[in-house]
Design a protein around this motif. Structure first.
Motif, PDB file in Angstrom:
ATOM      1  N   LEU A  72       0.811  -1.214   0.000  1.00  0.00           N
ATOM      2  CA  LEU A  72       0.000   0.000   0.000  1.00  0.00           C
ATOM      3  C   LEU A  72       0.844   1.263   0.000  1.00  0.00           C
ATOM      4  CD1 LEU A  72      -2.832  -0.806   2.517  1.00  0.00           C
ATOM      5  CD2 LEU A  72      -3.101  -0.208   0.119  1.00  0.00           C
ATOM      6  N   GLU A  73       0.403   2.213  -0.811  1.00  0.00           N
ATOM      7  CA  GLU A  73       1.020   3.540  -0.846  1.00  0.00           C
ATOM      8  C   GLU A  73      -0.115   4.560  -0.890  1.00  0.00           C
ATOM      9  OE1 GLU A  73       3.645   3.780  -4.181  1.00  0.00           O
ATOM     10  OE2 GLU A  73       4.707   1.947  -3.633  1.00  0.00           O
ATOM     11  N   MET A  74       0.153   5.752  -0.435  1.00  0.00           N
ATOM     12  CA  MET A  74      -0.877   6.792  -0.439  1.00  0.00           C
ATOM     13  C   MET A  74      -1.364   7.091  -1.851  1.00  0.00           C
ATOM     14  SD  MET A  74      -1.977   7.527   2.457  1.00  0.00           S
ATOM     15  CE  MET A  74      -2.995   8.914   1.975  1.00  0.00           C
ATOM     16  N   THR A  75      -0.517   6.903  -2.852  1.00  0.00           N
ATOM     17  CA  THR A  75      -0.938   7.166  -4.229  1.00  0.00           C
ATOM     18  C   THR A  75      -2.082   6.250  -4.652  1.00  0.00           C
ATOM     19  OG1 THR A  75       0.789   5.694  -5.085  1.00  0.00           O
ATOM     20  CG2 THR A  75       1.304   8.050  -4.957  1.00  0.00           C
ATOM     21  N   HIS A  76      -2.194   5.080  -4.027  1.00  0.00           N
ATOM     22  CA  HIS A  76      -3.293   4.172  -4.340  1.00  0.00           C
ATOM     23  C   HIS A  76      -4.637   4.758  -3.933  1.00  0.00           C
ATOM     24  CE1 HIS A  76      -0.036   0.928  -3.929  1.00  0.00           C
ATOM     25  NE2 HIS A  76      -0.259   1.121  -5.217  1.00  0.00           N
ATOM     26  N   PHE A  77      -4.630   5.688  -3.000  1.00  0.00           N
ATOM     27  CA  PHE A  77      -5.858   6.268  -2.464  1.00  0.00           C
ATOM     28  C   PHE A  77      -6.169   7.649  -3.030  1.00  0.00           C
ATOM     29  CE2 PHE A  77      -4.700   3.136   0.693  1.00  0.00           C
ATOM     30  CZ  PHE A  77      -5.918   2.535   0.964  1.00  0.00           C
ATOM     31  N   GLU A  78      -5.522   8.023  -4.128  1.00  0.00           N
ATOM     32  CA  GLU A  78      -5.776   9.345  -4.697  1.00  0.00           C
ATOM     33  C   GLU A  78      -7.181   9.460  -5.277  1.00  0.00           C
ATOM     34  OE1 GLU A  78      -2.712  10.520  -7.397  1.00  0.00           O
ATOM     35  OE2 GLU A  78      -1.192  10.544  -5.825  1.00  0.00           O
ATOM     36  N   THR A  79      -7.559   8.485  -6.099  1.00  0.00           N
ATOM     37  CA  THR A  79      -8.848   8.551  -6.795  1.00  0.00           C
ATOM     38  C   THR A  79      -9.533   7.190  -6.789  1.00  0.00           C
ATOM     39  OG1 THR A  79      -7.927   7.965  -8.950  1.00  0.00           O
ATOM     40  CG2 THR A  79      -7.967  10.329  -8.386  1.00  0.00           C
ATOM     41  N   VAL A  80     -10.772   7.185  -7.206  1.00  0.00           N
ATOM     42  CA  VAL A  80     -11.497   5.919  -7.363  1.00  0.00           C
ATOM     43  C   VAL A  80     -10.724   5.017  -8.325  1.00  0.00           C
ATOM     44  CG1 VAL A  80     -13.612   4.874  -8.294  1.00  0.00           C
ATOM     45  CG2 VAL A  80     -13.770   6.910  -6.831  1.00  0.00           C
ATOM     46  N   GLY A  81     -10.250   5.579  -9.425  1.00  0.00           N
ATOM     47  CA  GLY A  81      -9.524   4.811 -10.424  1.00  0.00           C
ATOM     48  C   GLY A  81      -8.197   4.264  -9.936  1.00  0.00           C
ATOM     49  N   SER A  82      -7.441   5.065  -9.185  1.00  0.00           N
ATOM     50  CA  SER A  82      -6.144   4.584  -8.696  1.00  0.00           C
ATOM     51  C   SER A  82      -6.325   3.463  -7.681  1.00  0.00           C
ATOM     52  CB  SER A  82      -5.303   5.726  -8.099  1.00  0.00           C
ATOM     53  OG  SER A  82      -5.918   6.284  -6.953  1.00  0.00           O
ATOM     54  N   LEU A  83      -7.380   3.535  -6.877  1.00  0.00           N
ATOM     55  CA  LEU A  83      -7.642   2.451  -5.933  1.00  0.00           C
ATOM     56  C   LEU A  83      -8.113   1.206  -6.680  1.00  0.00           C
ATOM     57  CD1 LEU A  83      -7.606   1.428  -3.070  1.00  0.00           C
ATOM     58  CD2 LEU A  83      -9.889   2.390  -2.744  1.00  0.00           C
ATOM     59  N   ALA A  84      -8.918   1.384  -7.716  1.00  0.00           N
ATOM     60  CA  ALA A  84      -9.356   0.249  -8.531  1.00  0.00           C
ATOM     61  C   ALA A  84      -8.162  -0.422  -9.201  1.00  0.00           C
ATOM     62  CB  ALA A  84     -10.371   0.693  -9.572  1.00  0.00           C
ATOM     63  N   ASP A  85      -7.178   0.360  -9.641  1.00  0.00           N
ATOM     64  CA  ASP A  85      -5.957  -0.206 -10.239  1.00  0.00           C
ATOM     65  C   ASP A  85      -5.205  -1.054  -9.220  1.00  0.00           C
ATOM     66  OD1 ASP A  85      -6.440   1.015 -12.677  1.00  0.00           O
ATOM     67  OD2 ASP A  85      -5.126   2.741 -12.247  1.00  0.00           O
ATOM     68  N   PHE A  86      -5.070  -0.542  -7.991  1.00  0.00           N
ATOM     69  CA  PHE A  86      -4.402  -1.296  -6.942  1.00  0.00           C
ATOM     70  C   PHE A  86      -5.151  -2.582  -6.643  1.00  0.00           C
ATOM     71  CE2 PHE A  86      -4.258  -2.393  -2.401  1.00  0.00           C
ATOM     72  CZ  PHE A  86      -2.918  -2.730  -2.301  1.00  0.00           C
ATOM     73  N   VAL A  87      -6.454  -2.492  -6.502  1.00  0.00           N
ATOM     74  CA  VAL A  87      -7.284  -3.670  -6.215  1.00  0.00           C
ATOM     75  C   VAL A  87      -7.118  -4.710  -7.320  1.00  0.00           C
ATOM     76  CG1 VAL A  87      -9.674  -4.469  -5.995  1.00  0.00           C
ATOM     77  CG2 VAL A  87      -8.937  -2.417  -4.771  1.00  0.00           C
ATOM     78  N   ALA A  88      -7.137  -4.256  -8.562  1.00  0.00           N
ATOM     79  CA  ALA A  88      -6.982  -5.179  -9.697  1.00  0.00           C
ATOM     80  C   ALA A  88      -5.621  -5.861  -9.666  1.00  0.00           C
ATOM     81  CB  ALA A  88      -7.165  -4.413 -11.015  1.00  0.00           C
ATOM     82  N   SER A  89      -4.579  -5.106  -9.363  1.00  0.00           N
ATOM     83  CA  SER A  89      -3.238  -5.704  -9.338  1.00  0.00           C
ATOM     84  C   SER A  89      -3.109  -6.710  -8.186  1.00  0.00           C
ATOM     85  CB  SER A  89      -2.154  -4.634  -9.239  1.00  0.00           C
ATOM     86  OG  SER A  89      -2.168  -4.004  -7.975  1.00  0.00           O
ATOM     87  N   GLU A  90      -3.708  -6.407  -7.059  1.00  0.00           N
ATOM     88  CA  GLU A  90      -3.646  -7.316  -5.914  1.00  0.00           C
ATOM     89  C   GLU A  90      -4.516  -8.567  -6.131  1.00  0.00           C
ATOM     90  OE1 GLU A  90      -1.892  -7.068  -2.675  1.00  0.00           O
ATOM     91  OE2 GLU A  90      -0.747  -5.913  -4.151  1.00  0.00           O
ATOM     92  N   ALA A  91      -5.588  -8.387  -6.904  1.00  0.00           N
ATOM     93  CA  ALA A  91      -6.479  -9.515  -7.170  1.00  0.00           C
ATOM     94  C   ALA A  91      -5.960 -10.385  -8.306  1.00  0.00           C
ATOM     95  CB  ALA A  91      -7.880  -9.018  -7.481  1.00  0.00           C
ATOM     96  N   GLY A  92      -4.852  -9.966  -8.912  1.00  0.00           N
ATOM     97  CA  GLY A  92      -4.238 -10.761  -9.967  1.00  0.00           C
ATOM     98  C   GLY A  92      -4.897 -10.605 -11.312  1.00  0.00           C
ATOM     99  N   ALA A  93      -5.595  -9.500 -11.515  1.00  0.00           N
ATOM    100  CA  ALA A  93      -6.265  -9.283 -12.810  1.00  0.00           C
ATOM    101  C   ALA A  93      -5.272  -8.835 -13.857  1.00  0.00           C
ATOM    102  CB  ALA A  93      -7.369  -8.231 -12.676  1.00  0.00           C
TER     103      ALA A  93
END
Length: 93
Positions: A72-93
């Motif tokens: 986790l980094e604060m940049t992941h929490f900047e926007t809805v999209g940046s958090l969705a990108d983090f979630v996708a990468s962690e979920a292995g998408a």
């Protein structure tokens, strides 16, 4: 990339964006289901550090995944999209 792959990627991406929106709606107790990907989580939606942690736990439950807190980094929490990108990468998408 084939056309079918692009459709799957778009559908998969939408699933993660929807999970972030659903999590935000639950944690913030207000409907943000229509929030655009560029909406800033802290500045525009009022997310704070404790609700950010609650949000991650909620998204984990929605998607039945586990996030590695060390990633986790604060940049992941900047926007809805940046958090969705983090979630996708962690979920292995």
């Amino acid at each position: 990339m084939t056309e079918n792959t692009a459709v799957v990627d778009t559908a998969e991406r939408a699933r993660f964006v929807d999970a972030v929106r659903q999590g935000l709606t639950e944690v913030l107790n207000k409907d943000v289901s229509g929030a655009e990907e560029g909406v800033r989580l802290f500045d525009e939606l009022g997310l704070d550090s404790s609700s950010a942690l609650e949000l991650l736990i909620t998204i984990e439950e929605i998607l039945d995944v586990q996030f590695d807190a060390e990633d986790l980094e604060m940049t992941h929490f900047e926007t809805v999209g940046s958090l969705a990108d983090f979630v996708a990468s962690e979920a292995g998408a």
